[in-house]
Design an enzyme around this catalytic site. Structure first.
Site, mmCIF file in Angstrom:
data_model
loop_
_atom_site.group_PDB
_atom_site.id
_atom_site.type_symbol
_atom_site.label_atom_id
_atom_site.label_comp_id
_atom_site.label_asym_id
_atom_site.label_seq_id
_atom_site.Cartn_x
_atom_site.Cartn_y
_atom_site.Cartn_z
ATOM 1 N N VAL A 126 -6.904 21.506 -22.131
ATOM 2 C CA VAL A 126 -7.450 20.682 -23.239
ATOM 3 C C VAL A 126 -6.454 20.615 -24.457
ATOM 4 C CG1 VAL A 126 -9.300 20.271 -24.842
ATOM 5 C CG2 VAL A 126 -10.090 21.335 -22.673
ATOM 6 N N ASP A 180 -22.584 27.794 -16.763
ATOM 7 C CA ASP A 180 -21.374 28.401 -16.917
ATOM 8 C C ASP A 180 -21.432 28.833 -18.641
ATOM 9 O OD1 ASP A 180 -19.306 29.943 -16.485
ATOM 10 O OD2 ASP A 180 -17.756 28.383 -16.365
HETATM 11 N N1 LIG Z 1 -14.911 18.162 -27.323
HETATM 12 C C1 LIG Z 1 -14.421 18.978 -27.669
HETATM 13 N N2 LIG Z 1 -13.995 19.331 -29.146
HETATM 14 C C2 LIG Z 1 -13.471 20.403 -29.263
HETATM 15 N N3 LIG Z 1 -13.165 21.359 -28.719
HETATM 16 C C3 LIG Z 1 -13.249 21.195 -27.208
HETATM 17 C C4 LIG Z 1 -14.047 20.186 -26.753
HETATM 18 N N4 LIG Z 1 -13.891 20.373 -25.244
HETATM 19 C C5 LIG Z 1 -13.379 21.668 -25.140
HETATM 20 N N5 LIG Z 1 -12.929 22.207 -26.194
HETATM 21 C C6 LIG Z 1 -12.182 23.306 -26.276
HETATM 22 O O1 LIG Z 1 -11.619 23.466 -25.182
HETATM 23 C C7 LIG Z 1 -12.039 24.700 -24.331
HETATM 24 C C8 LIG Z 1 -12.048 24.531 -22.794
HETATM 25 O O2 LIG Z 1 -12.904 23.371 -22.590
HETATM 26 P P1 LIG Z 1 -13.788 23.311 -21.144
HETATM 27 O O3 LIG Z 1 -14.473 24.723 -21.445
HETATM 28 O O4 LIG Z 1 -14.575 21.892 -21.351
HETATM 29 O O5 LIG Z 1 -12.633 23.306 -20.317
HETATM 30 P P2 LIG Z 1 -12.565 23.856 -18.932
HETATM 31 O O6 LIG Z 1 -11.313 23.578 -18.022
HETATM 32 O O7 LIG Z 1 -13.655 23.308 -17.965
HETATM 33 O O8 LIG Z 1 -12.763 25.448 -18.899
HETATM 34 P P3 LIG Z 1 -13.551 26.688 -18.352
HETATM 35 O O9 LIG Z 1 -14.392 25.694 -16.840
HETATM 36 O O10 LIG Z 1 -12.821 27.522 -17.952
HETATM 37 O O11 LIG Z 1 -14.649 26.749 -19.177
HETATM 38 C C9 LIG Z 1 -13.535 24.925 -24.970
HETATM 39 O O12 LIG Z 1 -13.845 26.294 -25.010
HETATM 40 C C10 LIG Z 1 -13.155 24.294 -26.452
HETATM 41 O O13 LIG Z 1 -12.726 25.563 -27.214
#
Ligand SMILES: Nc1ncnc2c1ncn2[C@@H]1O[C@H](COP(=O)(O)OP(=O)(O)OP(=O)(O)O)[C@@H](O)[C@H]1O
Length: 719
Positions: free
Chosen positions: A295, A445
């Site tokens: 991200v 999750d």
């Molecule tokens: N809309 C948002 N605004 C601010 N921070 C965000 C946002 N979306 C995600 N993040 C940050 O990015 C991190 C990772 O996002 P996310 O969990 O959606 O990714 P992922 O690749 O699906 O990770 P995982 O599946 O391992 O949890 C979040 O824990 C948060 O800190």
């Protein structure tokens, strides 16, 4: 040739509130907005995202600053939420850039379908609707109140899976050498003879721990598919030993990031245009990296801050190769006794994982999940879900409203900002109870990384890639399970579990019933100070499940795991936290519901059923008495022999016969070995080799028999 002309529309309002104005200010508008249309040449239409919306973004040159300081962009092309034609609708609405860009999207995600229109009024309507939704207060350029130091993430350079040109043969070889090494390690960990100086439980535990750390390292080396599967397995204490589950849970924080160059090139490829075209600013260092993506923060051309989730390049290709191999691995596990053999549904587990993996790399699906989740919580002000910027989203790039927050386990920051920890803990649990018991659509999750606290104390949910759904008939069955647990009736619990397909109605179920009764008595008779944690209860449940015909559908394992994670968070946040206290009103509501139900049609149905039963019994009574008489008569005359199955002795007999066979194999193997040695010393090499092979086969049969005996022993101790 006359060029095609597009319709361009804009709405001017007499008094524009300042950018990012509050809802009340927005509603201060006295006069209705006026509508102006002008003809202008069409802009180049963009590449379409998989959602049918234009993926190619608005050129910066088309951005205009409107009177009130709001940024204006031209509408997106056919199929965009604004439904404008040829991408040429200009709409400075209320001076609020968000209203112009996302007004209709927001309307859509909060329950109202996107309004398609070819004139500027749709924008006004969009902005009005958006002004009514609860997220309106959150619009505008957000300051980042919780700016945390960005962690330097490890890089993916040096990992073979991160290269673009890996070949599938090499990849398959890597996978299989990992699987076979793992198999051998498990075999040695379980084989008592493989412990020099004698076997002990401690030694076995230490060895398992080593294997588990090795497994985690290998999984990291094998890359995204395995990391994700490892993370998923860390929820399945019903399938894997504790040591493995704990090590795999550590994968969460160890995932390497890919370079910003890769990320930007990937976005450009996905969007079909330069990154500057899409975002005004793009922060190179990711704020988070996970198995499947990372991200970055960015700013749109209208000034709105966003979080951009970029998928790891080449994931689909990697998944295809890996899952082909993993299917074979699952088939192999299914046949192998060491991995539970036929009593575990490895093929089913494979299919489930493969479904989850492919779903997780579809960010359109994730965006839709987020929209649905937000809709489910539209009336609950203290739950916050970032908006999806659909115009900037494709299957592999997800752009979300930037909603920073304090991670729910960051106690220091929560304290220093004066948030009530106990309130946060109960909100976390309550929001989950709502998902499970009311909406039926749940975040599968909810680890601390996916939950944060907003400025106003609301709970922010991130990451909607993995969601679970409890269909209404399953919810009904879960309710019956809940009622039978409440009544402490093991038979009813067993029936409910069979209905839920969590228990197979085969074989002798009396040990299962006894375990359940034991569980009910111990669980429900506890005084408040002895109350077990949910996590401990979940673990007990899984322990029972390991050796009995339980087969928890993954939905339940996710639910159990989610609750125990949340409960863990609850205790961290507030040492006096009590799950029961938060859940009590919900449980009461369910019991009241049952009471109400029993008062109505259900009662009538029950009476009717009892009447039918009584009638059937009366009709069949003479016949039954006659049969009993015949039966007794046959017994007296010695015509009837009773055959009693004693399951314990059957098991003992089975064990004895396995041991007998093992003895025979040992004798035959030993003889062949002797013959081989003798022939070898006499120079009769070929026949000697044959004898050695034969001895080897018998040795393998002995090992197999010992494993079966061990399994029977283990089963015996459970019942
Ligand atoms: N809309 C948002 N605004 C601010 N921070 C965000 C946002 N979306 C995600 N993040 C940050 O990015 C991190 C990772 O996002 P996310 O969990 O959606 O990714 P992922 O690749 O699906 O990770 P995982 O599946 O391992 O949890 C979040 O824990 C948060 O800190």
């Amino acid at each position: 040739m006359v060029p095609d002309l597009g319709l361009s529309a804009s709405v001017f309002s007499p008094k524009l509130p300042r950018y990012g104005a509050s809802r009340n200010e927005t509603l201060l508008l006295k006069r209705p907005p006026t509508f102006r249309a002008e003809a202008r040449p069409p802009v180049e239409s963009g590449k379409y995202g998989t959602n049918g919306r234009a993926a190619k973004m608005v050129p910066t040159t088309e951005l205009r600053r409107a009177n009130g300081g709001g940024l204006v962009r031209s509408g997106t092309v056919n199929g965009s939420p604004n439904g404008t034609v040829n991408g040429s609708t200009k709409a400075p609405v209320n001076g609020s850039a968000q209203a112009a860009v996302n007004g209709s999207t927001r309307a859509a995600v909060n329950g109202a379908p996107p309004k398609a229109a070819v004139n500027g009024t749709s924008m006004v309507r969009g902005s009005r609707i958006s002004s009514l939704v609860k997220t309106q207060k959150q619009m505008g350029h957000r300051e980042d109140p919780f700016q945390e130091e960005l962690r330097i993430l490890p890089s993916d350079e040096g990992f073979s899976w991160a290269k673009d040109n890996y070949n599938s043969v090499q990849r398959s070889m890597d996978i299989w050498s990992f699987v076979l090494s793992f198999r051998l390690r498990v075999l040695f960990d379980n084989a008592k003879w493989a412990y020099p100086g004698g076997f002990s439980e401690e030694k076995q535990k230490a060895r398992r721990q080593k294997t588990a750390s090795w497994l985690r390292e290998q999984v990291l080396q094998l890359g995204p598919t395995f990391i994700k599967l490892g993370q998923l397995s860390s929820t399945r204490s019903d399938l894997f030993p504790r040591e493995f589950v704990d090590e795999l849970a550590k994968l969460q924080d160890r995932v390497p990031a890919f370079s910003p160059e890769k990320a930007k090139a990937f976005i450009e490829k996905e969007m079909g245009c330069s990154i500057n075209f899409v975002y005004k600013e793009f922060e190179e260092r990711p704020i988070a990296a996970a198995s499947l993506g990372q991200v970055h923060r960015a700013v749109l051309h209208n000034g709105e801050r966003v979080a951009v989730k970029v998928q790891r390049p080449g994931l689909k290709k990697l998944f295809d190769i890996d899952l082909r191999n993993l299917k074979l691995v699952a088939e192999y596990f299914q046949r192998s006794e060491a991995f539970g053999g036929p009593s575990r549904d490895w093929i089913g587990i494979y299919e489930e994982c493969s479904k989850i993996l492919y779903e997780e790399i579809d960010y359109i699906n994730e965006g839709k999940n987020a929209d649905r989740f937000r809709r489910d919580f539209r009336n609950i002000k203290w739950v916050r879900v970032p908006l999806i910027m659909w115009d900037y989203t494709t299957q592999k790039v997800l752009t979300l409203e930037y909603v920073p927050g304090i991670k729910i386990n960051n106690l220091d920051m929560l304290d220093s900002r004066g948030y009530s920890r106990s309130l946060i803990a109960s909100r976390a649990i309550e929001s989950y109870l709502i998902q499970i018991l009311k909406t039926g659509f749940f975040h599968a999750d909810p680890h601390p990384g996916n939950l944060a606290v907003d400025k106003d104390g609301s709970l922010i949910y991130y990451d909607f890639g993995m969601m679970g759904e409890i269909k209404s008939f399953t919810r009904e069955r879960l309710l019956s399970l809940f009622y039978s647990v409440y009544e402490k009736d093991a038979n009813k619990v067993m029936k409910a579990l069979i209905d839920l397909e969590a228990l197979q109605p085969t074989g002798d179920l009396s040990p299962v019933r006894r375990s359940i009764q034991f569980f009910l008595d111990n669980l429900l008779n506890q005084t408040p100070d002895q109350q077990q944690t949910l996590a401990a209860i979940g673990e007990d449940l899984f322990a029972i499940a390991q050796d009995q015909p339980f087969r928890f559908p993954s939905t339940f394992t996710f639910v159990i795991r989610a609750f125990s994670t949340l409960e863990g968070i609850g205790y961290i946040l507030d040492p006096d936290f009590s799950f029961v206290k938060v859940a009590a009103p919900y449980a009461q509501e369910l019991l009241d519901l049952k009471q109400r139900r029993r008062g109505g049609p259900e009662l009538v149905q029950e009476i009717r059923k009892q009447a039918n039963d009584a009638r059937d019994s009366t009709i069949s009574m003479p016949y039954r008495i006659q049969r009993i008489e015949d039966f007794v008569g046959q017994l007296e005359s010695g015509d009837l022999k009773l055959r009693v199955r004693v399951l314990e002795s059957e098991r003992a007999a089975r064990k004895a016969s396995v041991l007998q066979m093992a003895t025979m194999y040992t004798a035959l193997g030993g003889t062949l070995l002797n013959v081989g040695v003798t022939l070898n010393s006499q120079g009769n090499q070929i026949i000697a080799n044959g004898s050695f092979i034969g001895a080897g086969i018998f040795l393998a049969l002995v090992i197999r028999s010992m494993q079966r005996v061990k399994k029977l022993d283990k089963f015996e101790t459970m019942i």
